[in-house]
Design a protein around this motif. Structure first.
Motif, PDB file in Angstrom:
ATOM      1  N   SER A  99      30.286  32.581  46.269  1.00  0.00           N
ATOM      2  CA  SER A  99      31.046  31.941  47.850  1.00  0.00           C
ATOM      3  C   SER A  99      32.649  32.354  47.801  1.00  0.00           C
ATOM      4  O   SER A  99      33.368  32.609  48.414  1.00  0.00           O
ATOM      5  N   PHE A 100      33.543  31.834  46.281  1.00  0.00           N
ATOM      6  CA  PHE A 100      34.818  31.656  46.295  1.00  0.00           C
ATOM      7  C   PHE A 100      35.361  33.682  46.464  1.00  0.00           C
ATOM      8  O   PHE A 100      35.709  34.046  47.095  1.00  0.00           O
ATOM      9  N   LEU A 101      34.717  34.570  45.817  1.00  0.00           N
ATOM     10  CA  LEU A 101      34.349  35.802  45.607  1.00  0.00           C
ATOM     11  C   LEU A 101      34.807  36.187  46.969  1.00  0.00           C
ATOM     12  O   LEU A 101      35.422  36.842  47.483  1.00  0.00           O
ATOM     13  N   LYS A 102      33.333  36.050  48.711  1.00  0.00           N
ATOM     14  CA  LYS A 102      33.427  36.247  49.390  1.00  0.00           C
ATOM     15  C   LYS A 102      34.300  35.811  50.598  1.00  0.00           C
ATOM     16  O   LYS A 102      34.717  36.917  51.386  1.00  0.00           O
ATOM     17  N   ILE A 103      35.185  34.770  49.853  1.00  0.00           N
ATOM     18  CA  ILE A 103      36.216  34.216  51.122  1.00  0.00           C
ATOM     19  C   ILE A 103      37.649  34.681  50.580  1.00  0.00           C
ATOM     20  O   ILE A 103      38.792  34.759  51.495  1.00  0.00           O
ATOM     21  N   ALA A 104      37.717  35.763  49.064  1.00  0.00           N
ATOM     22  CA  ALA A 104      38.624  35.880  49.198  1.00  0.00           C
ATOM     23  C   ALA A 104      39.498  37.318  49.343  1.00  0.00           C
ATOM     24  O   ALA A 104      38.406  37.868  49.326  1.00  0.00           O
ATOM     25  N   PRO A 105      40.372  37.639  49.209  1.00  0.00           N
ATOM     26  CA  PRO A 105      40.867  38.951  50.070  1.00  0.00           C
ATOM     27  C   PRO A 105      40.193  39.915  48.638  1.00  0.00           C
ATOM     28  O   PRO A 105      40.488  40.298  47.553  1.00  0.00           O
ATOM     29  N   PRO A 106      40.089  40.923  49.393  1.00  0.00           N
ATOM     30  CA  PRO A 106      39.285  42.392  48.332  1.00  0.00           C
ATOM     31  C   PRO A 106      40.596  42.189  47.259  1.00  0.00           C
ATOM     32  O   PRO A 106      40.217  43.078  46.172  1.00  0.00           O
ATOM     33  N   VAL A 107      41.484  41.967  47.624  1.00  0.00           N
ATOM     34  CA  VAL A 107      41.899  42.851  45.672  1.00  0.00           C
ATOM     35  C   VAL A 107      42.087  41.907  44.906  1.00  0.00           C
ATOM     36  O   VAL A 107      42.279  42.230  43.751  1.00  0.00           O
ATOM     37  N   PHE A 108      42.290  40.172  45.591  1.00  0.00           N
ATOM     38  CA  PHE A 108      41.118  39.716  44.187  1.00  0.00           C
ATOM     39  C   PHE A 108      40.179  39.696  43.584  1.00  0.00           C
ATOM     40  O   PHE A 108      39.870  38.642  42.970  1.00  0.00           O
ATOM     41  N   ARG A 109      39.309  40.094  44.770  1.00  0.00           N
ATOM     42  CA  ARG A 109      37.628  40.263  43.897  1.00  0.00           C
ATOM     43  C   ARG A 109      37.551  40.255  43.129  1.00  0.00           C
ATOM     44  O   ARG A 109      36.488  40.079  41.792  1.00  0.00           O
ATOM     45  N   VAL A 110      37.540  41.647  42.391  1.00  0.00           N
ATOM     46  CA  VAL A 110      37.824  42.547  41.392  1.00  0.00           C
ATOM     47  C   VAL A 110      38.317  41.457  39.872  1.00  0.00           C
ATOM     48  O   VAL A 110      37.549  40.898  38.683  1.00  0.00           O
ATOM     49  N   PHE A 111      39.240  40.167  40.183  1.00  0.00           N
ATOM     50  CA  PHE A 111      39.782  38.983  39.237  1.00  0.00           C
ATOM     51  C   PHE A 111      38.201  38.117  38.848  1.00  0.00           C
ATOM     52  O   PHE A 111      38.188  37.792  37.690  1.00  0.00           O
ATOM     53  N   ILE A 112      37.552  37.495  40.480  1.00  0.00           N
ATOM     54  CA  ILE A 112      36.526  36.903  40.401  1.00  0.00           C
ATOM     55  C   ILE A 112      35.816  37.075  39.457  1.00  0.00           C
ATOM     56  O   ILE A 112      34.734  36.658  39.073  1.00  0.00           O
ATOM     57  N   TYR A 113      35.065  38.604  40.563  1.00  0.00           N
ATOM     58  CA  TYR A 113      34.036  38.847  39.730  1.00  0.00           C
ATOM     59  C   TYR A 113      34.040  39.402  37.902  1.00  0.00           C
ATOM     60  O   TYR A 113      33.466  38.884  37.053  1.00  0.00           O
ATOM     61  N   ASP A 114      35.209  39.856  37.572  1.00  0.00           N
ATOM     62  CA  ASP A 114      35.571  40.059  35.856  1.00  0.00           C
ATOM     63  C   ASP A 114      34.800  40.882  34.867  1.00  0.00           C
ATOM     64  O   ASP A 114      34.248  39.838  34.140  1.00  0.00           O
ATOM     65  N   LYS A 115      34.017  41.576  35.786  1.00  0.00           N
ATOM     66  CA  LYS A 115      33.224  42.027  34.690  1.00  0.00           C
ATOM     67  C   LYS A 115      32.497  41.647  34.682  1.00  0.00           C
ATOM     68  O   LYS A 115      31.778  41.449  33.945  1.00  0.00           O
ATOM     69  N   ALA A 116      31.757  40.796  35.642  1.00  0.00           N
ATOM     70  CA  ALA A 116      30.268  40.159  35.660  1.00  0.00           C
ATOM     71  C   ALA A 116      30.492  38.745  34.914  1.00  0.00           C
ATOM     72  O   ALA A 116      29.729  38.599  34.074  1.00  0.00           O
ATOM     73  N   LEU A 117      31.305  38.098  34.290  1.00  0.00           N
ATOM     74  CA  LEU A 117      31.659  37.876  33.431  1.00  0.00           C
ATOM     75  C   LEU A 117      31.879  35.933  35.098  1.00  0.00           C
ATOM     76  O   LEU A 117      31.753  34.909  34.713  1.00  0.00           O
ATOM     77  N   TRP A 118      32.756  35.990  35.745  1.00  0.00           N
ATOM     78  CA  TRP A 118      33.192  35.146  36.875  1.00  0.00           C
ATOM     79  C   TRP A 118      33.665  34.245  36.777  1.00  0.00           C
ATOM     80  O   TRP A 118      33.810  33.540  36.206  1.00  0.00           O
ATOM     81  N   LEU A 119      34.903  34.666  35.494  1.00  0.00           N
ATOM     82  CA  LEU A 119      36.253  33.784  35.212  1.00  0.00           C
ATOM     83  C   LEU A 119      35.620  33.172  34.075  1.00  0.00           C
ATOM     84  O   LEU A 119      35.973  31.435  33.993  1.00  0.00           O
TER      85      LEU A 119
END
Length: 894
Positions: free
Chosen positions: A650-670
């Motif tokens: 949910s955090f990823l979906k509401i985040a601006p696209p520019v931040f999503r790569v950091f939230i997804y974090d190569k499938a680690l999700w921070l």
């Protein structure tokens, strides 16, 4: 009830602690420094709360000082009940209630939830076990620094004493001018923490010690007139150290973004001046002249909207899109408990804690908080519904099938930023023209709409789950694990055997490299012909599988002409070859027919009219048995992943696209590597792997003279994962991943593993004497995007790489021998039916349409790049290719 309280109160705080730990650890690569960083982040986050607590405590001290002469006189004159009544009357006259005395304890109350969160997370953190720091031997265990050799011996923990000493020093500085009661409270609390943490892991004690140090610094700085300059200088130093850390590592896009974001610290003085200017302007506009509802109501509605969006709508839509994937997971049957859990977590993140913080502050601060949360809501709605992003399919282990789009779609990032800025500007204009009531009712409408969508999703989930449960019971589709392995595939020594084996999403381009790395496979694949110039007619199973099993009559361009019957066509394709061979009196077995009846767990009811065809779902039946024979493997359950990551989705979906790569974090999700995600083994992977590993045991050899046809599907190659080199087997933590022909390429790992398992089965067939009288066709329904740029993996006109449509096709005919040969003839996976029936079925016809089965690729083929055939595929979602798929000039958009 305990789980409910944990999810709504403690879980949001753990998110802060965990994300802070991960970020600091990624920068410092030191677990102890990460713990110190967590302590610093928590101290900064709670600083405003402590300031409020200090104001409340000071207000209580002032009142007590004011009341003291009178209360002392009352206590000296009156006793017992009379004294109580007189004091109560005195307090009422002064609009004071004795319960207000609890304000003195507010500073302590703040510490309790953060302590519980830190204790529950750090005390079980695997990443700090066995890690030393300075004089601490193991952060995951009590320090035991002082050895006692008297009698039975033992160790004495020093770090808790240091923590308590610092706590007492901090308390001494803080309570210089305070009452005896407050001093006793501070020192008593220090002793309580000493008792609680004495035998705790050193990492947790280090965290709380640093909390006390930061508290001491705060108390010292509180008396310094240059405190703000000192803090600013310290922050600038931290950013400079970050530059020193990152510069030698190179400037990746992520590092540049992080450095740019942190460099804002250098401009804090200018930002403060700007905010003061804005505050002066906004304060004239946002007032409470009419009613507190305009501010309080807007804040509460914004919090409710965010809670409904992240806790109900987004996770509900995800689960509703594929209910079967989230059903019957461990002890959970229905997916609805996952919705409840994430909703409670969302209520804690967006409702409980924000409201608690909001009502602590005075009216001026409330106005600023209302503006912030309203802008946050607006941004969340824009990103969720206008820029959802297309990152491919999401597995139950929360890995996207096409994660490269996180960094590749710069145009979307720019567009979303512009649109969001415009909408936020419009929102601000509504405030400037004093139209707060419009915003209030707009947010109310949003809340009603989000709640409606959430309820609809819950209804769909419950409906689909009920249908799925009834389907499993009605058609005996239970894939429950079994201890006994009974043969499923029956091959004859005296007749002919025909096998069609579909490896979902296997990539053809890897095959030459696999044979180069493992030359022993050349003998296992004796007699095979490899077709590298083979393309799939789609990039998804629902598009590729019908063509693979049904031929060109089921290519996507034809199904699109009557797409309302797409599912019926899909089922017909799965049934076509089995029906033809069954009519010729073959013994027919089908396992795991892909998306039968468009069901993720194949709906075997489509075979009910044909009782002579033996149909089973076997993937996942042997996982438990396989794991018991490999006790070194500990898999993370899907429910555990869902409890942790649904909210982050949910955090990823509401985040601006520019931040999503950091939230997804190569499938680690921070999260930390190996905690829940990353290369962690999933149940799905082992479901598929165990089935292939047991193929020899699942195969029975008979002396029957009746011919046999077998259709097999395995999804191992669908979900890439790193495996243990050189045998490419599942492992908890893979090592030597830099070895092999494609170092670190999880797509290559899973493909070579699948080929090796197939090779083991082929060797078994050779040993059992049924290899020569068996025709085998191995194919994939589509390819997939892969990390490696293998030879020929060209870029197509739509920006995709060839690997996505580079279908695997290998065949072995009867009595074929010798090392595998390569045939560069232009092929598609729709040629599979003819290859399987060649010289066995005279002039084969589709039993459903009566049309002859023939090849239709002479003039090239059209490839659908969408994910479904049920809806109209836009003209820009088609590709055309002819002859040689490795020549870019042979490709074009439709």
């Amino acid at each position: 009830m305990i789980d409910f309280l944990y999810n709504i109160i403690i879980f949001p705080l753990i998110q802060i602690i965990e994300i802070a730990f991960v970020i600091v650890y990624r920068v410092s690569r030191n677990q102890a420094l990460a713990i110190i960083g967590v302590s610093a982040v928590v101290s900064v986050c709670t600083a405003p709360l402590y300031l409020i607590a200090e104001k409340w405590q000071q207000a209580e001290r002032d009142l007590q000082k004011k009341f003291k002469p009178k209360t002392d006189k009352i206590k000296s004159v009156f006793k017992g009940d009379e004294q109580y009544m007189i004091l109560s009357a005195f307090y009422r006259q002064n609009h004071y209630h004795p319960v207000y005395g609890l304000r003195n304890s507010f500073g302590i109350l703040i510490q309790i939830p953060f302590f519980i969160a830190a204790y529950s997370w750090l005390s079980h953190l695997e990443a700090i076990k066995g890690i030393s720091f300075l004089f601490i031997r193991d952060l995951g265990a009590p320090d035991g620094l002082l050895s006692i050799n008297n009698g039975g011996g033992g160790r004495f923990n020093i770090l808790p004493l240091i923590m308590t000493l610092i706590n007492c020093i901090s308390g001494f500085v803080y309570t210089k001018d305070k009452t005896i009661q407050e001093k006793l409270q501070i020192y008593g609390l220090a002793l309580v923490f000493l008792v609680l943490l004495y035998n705790s892991p050193s990492g947790l004690v280090l965290y709380w010690t640093m909390n006390n140090i930061f508290s001491l610094l705060k108390n010292i700085l509180a008396e310094n007139k240059y405190k703000l300059k000192i803090i600013y200088g310290f922050l600038c130093l931290c950013v400079i150290l970050l530059y020193v850390r990152f510069i030698p590592l190179g400037f990746s896009p992520k590092r540049i973004f992080v450095l740019g974001f942190c460099s804002i610290v250098f401009f804090i003085p200018l930002i403060i001046k700007l905010l003061r200017f804005i505050k002066e302007k906004i304060s004239k506009i946002i007032t409470l002249e009419q009613t507190s509802l305009s501010v309080d109501g807007t804040y509460i509605l914004s919090a409710l909207d965010l809670c409904a969006l992240c806790g109900l709508v987004i996770p509900g839509s995800l689960i509703a899109s594929s209910v079967q994937e989230f059903s019957f997971l461990d002890s959970y049957t229905s997916p609805l408990p996952f919705i409840f859990t994430v909703f409670v977590q969302s209520a804690g993140v967006f409702l409980l804690w924000p409201l608690c913080i909001y009502f602590l502050f005075p009216k001026k601060i409330k106005r600023g908080l209302t503006l912030i949360i309203s802008l946050l809501l607006t941004t969340a709605l824009v990103n969720t519904f206008l820029f959802p992003g297309d990152y491919g399919n999401l597995t139950t282990t929360f890995k996207f099938s096409n994660p490269d789009t996180f960094e590749s779609k710069n145009a979307i990032i720019v567009l979303s930023s512009v649109v969001t800025l415009c909408i936020l500007t419009g929102f601000t204009c509504l405030l400037l023209i004093k139209r707060k009531i419009i915003i209030y009712y707009f947010q109310l409408i949003i809340l009603i709409s989000l709640t409606f969508f959430g309820v609809i999703n819950i209804y769909k989930i419950n409906r689909d789950f009920t249908s799925y449960k009834n389907l499993l019971a009605k058609h005996n589709m239970n894939t429950a694990e079994t201890e006994e392995i009974e043969p499923v595939y029956h091959l004859t020594r005296n007749g002919k055997n025909v096998i069609v084996f579909m490896l979902d999403a296997a990539v053809s381009g890897y095959i030459p490299y696999i044979f180069t790395e493992r030359p022993e496979l050349l003998q296992d694949f004796s007699g095979f012909t490899y077709y590298p110039n083979c393309v799939s007619l789609g990039g998804h199973t629902r598009i590729g599988a019908p063509a693979l099993f049904g031929g060109y009559e089921y290519e996507p361009s034809i199904i699109q002409k009557d797409r309302s019957y797409a599912m019926k066509k899909h089922n017909s394709a799965l049934l076509m070859i089995p029906r033809i061979f069954n009519k010729e009196d073959y013994n027919v077995t089908v396992t795991d027919p892909s998306f039968a009846n468009y069901s993720l767990t194949p709906d075997l009811s489509i075979f009910a009219p044909y009782p002579q065809i033996q149909a089973q779902n076997i993937q996942g039946k042997y996982t438990g048995k396989w794991l018991r024979s490999h006790p070194e493997l500990k898999i993370v359950s899907v429910p555990e992943i869902l409890h942790e990551l649904l909210i982050r989705f949910s955090f990823l979906k509401i985040a601006p696209p520019v931040f999503r790569v950091f939230i997804y974090d190569k499938a680690l999700w921070l999260k930390l590597q190996g905690s829940l995600t990353g290369n962690q083994l999933s149940v799905d992977t082992l479901d598929y792997y165990s089935t292939m590993d047991y193929l020899p045991l699942l195969t029975n050899i008979t002396d029957d003279t009746r011919n046999t046809y077998i259709s097999m599907v395995n999804d191992l190659t669908h979900d890439p994962v790193l495996l243990q080199y050189p045998d490419y087997v599942p492992a908890m933590e893979t090592t030597n991943t830099d070895n092999g022909l494609f170092p670190g390429d999880n797509g290559y790992h899973i493909n070579i593993s699948a080929v090796m398992l197939v090779g083991k089965w082929l060797k078994f067939l050779q040993e059992q004497g049924v290899y020569d009288n068996t025709r085998i066709v191995i194919a994939s329904d589509h390819g997939r995007d892969v990390k490696s740029n293998y030879s020929g993996n060209i870029t197509l006109p739509n920006g995709h790489r060839l690997a996505r449509y580079h279908a695997l096709l290998m065949t072995k005919d009867f009595n074929a021998h010798g090392e595998p040969v390569t045939d560069t003839t232009f092929m598609t996976h729709a040629d599979v039916p003819l290859l399987a029936m060649q010289n066995l079925i005279d002039k084969p016809q589709n039993p459903f349409s009566g049309l002859p089965i023939k090849t239709e690729k002479e003039n090239g083929v059209f490839i659908a790049t969408s994910s479904t055939l049920q809806y109209k595929i836009a003209s820009d979602q088609w590709l055309y290719v002819h002859n040689d798929i490795f020549k870019p000039e042979n490709w074009k958009k439709k």
